[in-house]
Design an enzyme around this catalytic site. Structure first.
Site, PDB file in Angstrom:
ATOM      1  N   PRO A   2       0.835  -1.201   0.000  1.00  0.00           N
ATOM      2  CA  PRO A   2       0.000   0.000   0.000  1.00  0.00           C
ATOM      3  C   PRO A   2       0.870   1.251   0.000  1.00  0.00           C
ATOM      4  CG  PRO A   2      -0.561  -1.471   1.831  1.00  0.00           C
ATOM      5  CD  PRO A   2       0.711  -1.976   1.224  1.00  0.00           C
ATOM      6  N   GLU A   3       0.610   2.140  -0.933  1.00  0.00           N
ATOM      7  CA  GLU A   3       1.356   3.393  -0.977  1.00  0.00           C
ATOM      8  C   GLU A   3       0.449   4.531  -0.532  1.00  0.00           C
ATOM      9  OE1 GLU A   3       4.403   4.014  -3.729  1.00  0.00           O
ATOM     10  OE2 GLU A   3       4.255   2.034  -4.622  1.00  0.00           O
TER      11      GLU A   3
END
Ligand SMILES: [Zn+2]
Length: 271
Positions: A2-3
């Site tokens: 997840p960014e």
């Protein structure tokens, strides 16, 4: 992984719904990256005031103290009135008067850390080194250029380090450098002011596009409402080694930079 866009999408998906909720019960699964830092029962009775974000940390503000939440490599959050019984990879659950907040994290690089305040040593250790937020007004092209002038490392490495601008992970760094026409190996301090301004704009564009798409790069990512937030980034260069550049048809190249794969077009991106 997840960014920043995924973390922000997650935040927006439950921040309003959980605000005002009181904590009724906390259940921990297997150990996460860092310990909670308090007895789970110590959170019972606390009220959730807001959910903010700093970099890839979600900051759950309680009426006393904060929960710092990080999704690590494979974490996802759900918040719902009711959820099926916890599975083997559900390692943090906070039952509240408004629903259940659950962290699902197969690889357990994520964490939930309780701190009495954001000035607490543990909070500062996690948050102090973070650069400016790329989607806020503090991310300014001239200041960005000045910061790059101080760095001799490659621009890709400097972006990933996150201490100038936070949350530009591998995919978004590769894409932004393509849009700006800058070779990832270019030394940060050799980037001119106009090129830094182009890169600044490219970073904002790429992140905003990802955010608009409900951005996720994680296959099993779901926003806290349980909707799939996964989208196939229509990448210009990322993970496209050997395939023709979408602009000039030159084969995309890849190289390793500090353990991470970097992709670029040798013609469109100048050193
Ligand atoms: Zn090209």
């Amino acid at each position: 992984m997840p960014e920043l866009p995924e973390v922000e999408v997650t935040r927006r998906s439950f921040a309003d719904r959980i605000a005002g909720a009181s904590v009724e019960r906390v259940r921990l699964g297997k150990p996460l990256r860092w310990p909670l830092g308090c007895a789970p029962d110590g959170l019972v009775g606390r009220r959730v005031q807001a959910v903010q974000r700093r970099g890839k940390y979600l900051l759950v503000q309680l009426d006393a103290g904060w929960l710092l939440l990080h999704l690590g490599m494979s974490g996802s959050l759900q918040f719902a009135a009711a959820l099926p019984p916890p599975g083997a990879h559900d390692h943090f659950e906070m039952h509240t008067s408004r629903g259940l907040l659950r962290l699902h994290d197969p690889r357990r690089f994520g964490a939930v850390v309780h701190v009495p305040s954001l000035d607490d040593t543990r909070a500062r250790k996690l948050l102090d080194g973070l650069g400016v937020e790329p989607l806020e007004a503090g991310f300014d092209p001239l200041a960005f250029h000045r910061s790059l002038q101080m760095r001799r490392a490659s621009i890709k490495q400097v972006l990933l380090a996150g201490d100038i601008v936070v949350g530009v992970g591998n995919i978004y760094a590769s894409e932004a450098l393509f849009l700006a026409g800058i070779r990832p190996t270019t030394r940060a301090d050799r980037i001119s002011r106009p090129r830094a301004a182009r890169l600044h704009r490219a970073i904002v564009d790429v992140l905003q596009r990802a955010l608009a798409l409900g951005g996720s790069t994680l296959r099993d990512f779901s926003s806290a409402e349980g909707q799939s937030g996964y989208f196939q980034l229509d990448a210009m260069v990322y993970d496209r080694a050997g395939q023709p550049c979408r602009v000039c048809a030159t084969p995309i190249r890849s190289l390793r930079q500090g353990q991470r794969s970097t992709y670029y077009c040798p013609l469109c991106q100048r050193p």
